[in-house]
Design an enzyme around this catalytic site. Structure first.
Site, PDB file in Angstrom:
ATOM      1  N   ARG A  37       5.092  -9.943  -2.149  1.00 12.69           N
ATOM      2  CA  ARG A  37       3.716  -9.527  -2.506  1.00 12.69           C
ATOM      3  C   ARG A  37       3.673  -8.112  -3.074  1.00 12.69           C
ATOM      4  O   ARG A  37       2.778  -7.781  -3.846  1.00 12.69           O
ATOM      5  CB  ARG A  37       2.805  -9.651  -1.265  1.00 12.69           C
ATOM      6  N   ILE A  63      -6.517  -8.196  -4.967  1.00 15.13           N
ATOM      7  CA  ILE A  63      -5.564  -9.242  -4.592  1.00 15.13           C
ATOM      8  C   ILE A  63      -6.070  -9.792  -3.260  1.00 15.13           C
ATOM      9  O   ILE A  63      -6.451  -9.042  -2.361  1.00 15.13           O
ATOM     10  CB  ILE A  63      -4.122  -8.681  -4.479  1.00 15.13           C
ATOM     11  N   SER A  64      -6.115 -11.121  -3.137  1.00 15.44           N
ATOM     12  CA  SER A  64      -6.691 -11.726  -1.934  1.00 15.44           C
ATOM     13  C   SER A  64      -5.881 -11.383  -0.695  1.00 15.44           C
ATOM     14  O   SER A  64      -4.671 -11.146  -0.752  1.00 15.44           O
ATOM     15  CB  SER A  64      -6.746 -13.248  -2.080  1.00 15.44           C
ATOM     16  N   GLN A  65      -6.577 -11.398   0.432  1.00 15.29           N
ATOM     17  CA  GLN A  65      -5.940 -11.201   1.740  1.00 15.29           C
ATOM     18  C   GLN A  65      -4.934 -12.342   1.985  1.00 15.29           C
ATOM     19  O   GLN A  65      -5.250 -13.505   1.729  1.00 15.29           O
ATOM     20  CB  GLN A  65      -7.047 -11.234   2.798  1.00 15.29           C
TER      21      GLN A  65
END
Ligand code: SAH
Length: 213
Positions: A37, A63-65
């Site tokens: 990530r 950016i999504s969790q």
């Protein structure tokens, strides 16, 4: 070498946390374990890449969790393997990369060109070849390659878009946040049967809005 193993350990801790939060699918957990990530965020934020939190990626997007990525991916895959998947809202490309590891071919649409260009550079860098991407208003999906067995929407429309329902294959599933304000969105799973759409709400979520042109 040392950097790599430190990050692998950080990912291990993240996966452990996701397990505790109720993510069960071993394939999803493995994909998170194996996807770097930190490559999907700005270098200045890379030390925070394995915290279970959304992070800014510029252009007022995030950016999504990881928990949300895991939850949505797990829900999308719950009906069995998927050959062709549509993603709306590429963003950093992290969710796209996770999907690419778990499905046959991913079509992804992003409206902000620099984000898409950056995401594509990351796919190349990681040697991921089963992603097709275009810069467009994703509200219309990507009809040319539909219908899709899976659709994952990473930004929230106010109401369920008909265009997505139309591009969902019979037997297919869509995971989508729907709601008017960021404080009142529901993460929905839509399953298309021979003559209907079944809808189920998973949980309350907070996504950036799906912006029309
Ligand atoms: N899963 C992504 C989330 C990105 S945030 C990640 O983890 O990085 C949602 C993305 O949806 C943003 O990049 C935003 O630009 C994009 N988006 C919003 N409205 C859109 C639209 N109508 N068409 C295409 N993309 C859109």
């Amino acid at each position: 070498m040392r950097m790599t193993s430190r990050r692998a350990r950080e990912r291990e801790r993240l996966v452990q946390r996701l397990r505790e939060e109720g993510i069960r699918d071993p394939a999803v957990l493995k994909a998170i374990q194996e996807t770097p990530r930190h490559i999907f965020v700005d270098e200045a934020l890379s030390s925070r890449a394995y915290e279970d939190t959304a992070l800014p990626i510029g252009f007022r997007q995030t950016i999504s969790q990881p928990y949300i990525v895991a939850r949505m991916t797990e829900a999308l895959l719950a009906g069995g393997p998927l050959q062709k998947v549509l993603e709306v809202g590429t963003g950093s490309g992290y969710q796209t990369a996770i999907l690419a590891g778990l499905t046959g071919l991913v079509y992804t649409v992003e409206r902000i060109k620099p984000l898409l260009t950056q995401a594509q550079a990351r796919f190349n860098y990681l040697g991921i070849t089963n992603i097709r991407a275009k810069c467009a208003d994703g509200l219309w999906g990507w009809p040319a390659y539909g219908p899709y067995q899976g659709i994952l929407v990473a930004a929230a429309p106010m109401e369920m878009p008909q265009s997505f329902l139309k591009q969902l294959a019979v037997g297919g599933r869509m995971v989508i946040p729907v709601g008017a304000s960021s404080s009142a969105q529901s993460l929905m799973v839509v399953t298309r049967t021979a003559d209907d759409f079944e809808m189920k709400t998973l949980e309350r979520v907070s996504f950036v809005p799906l912006v029309g042109e």
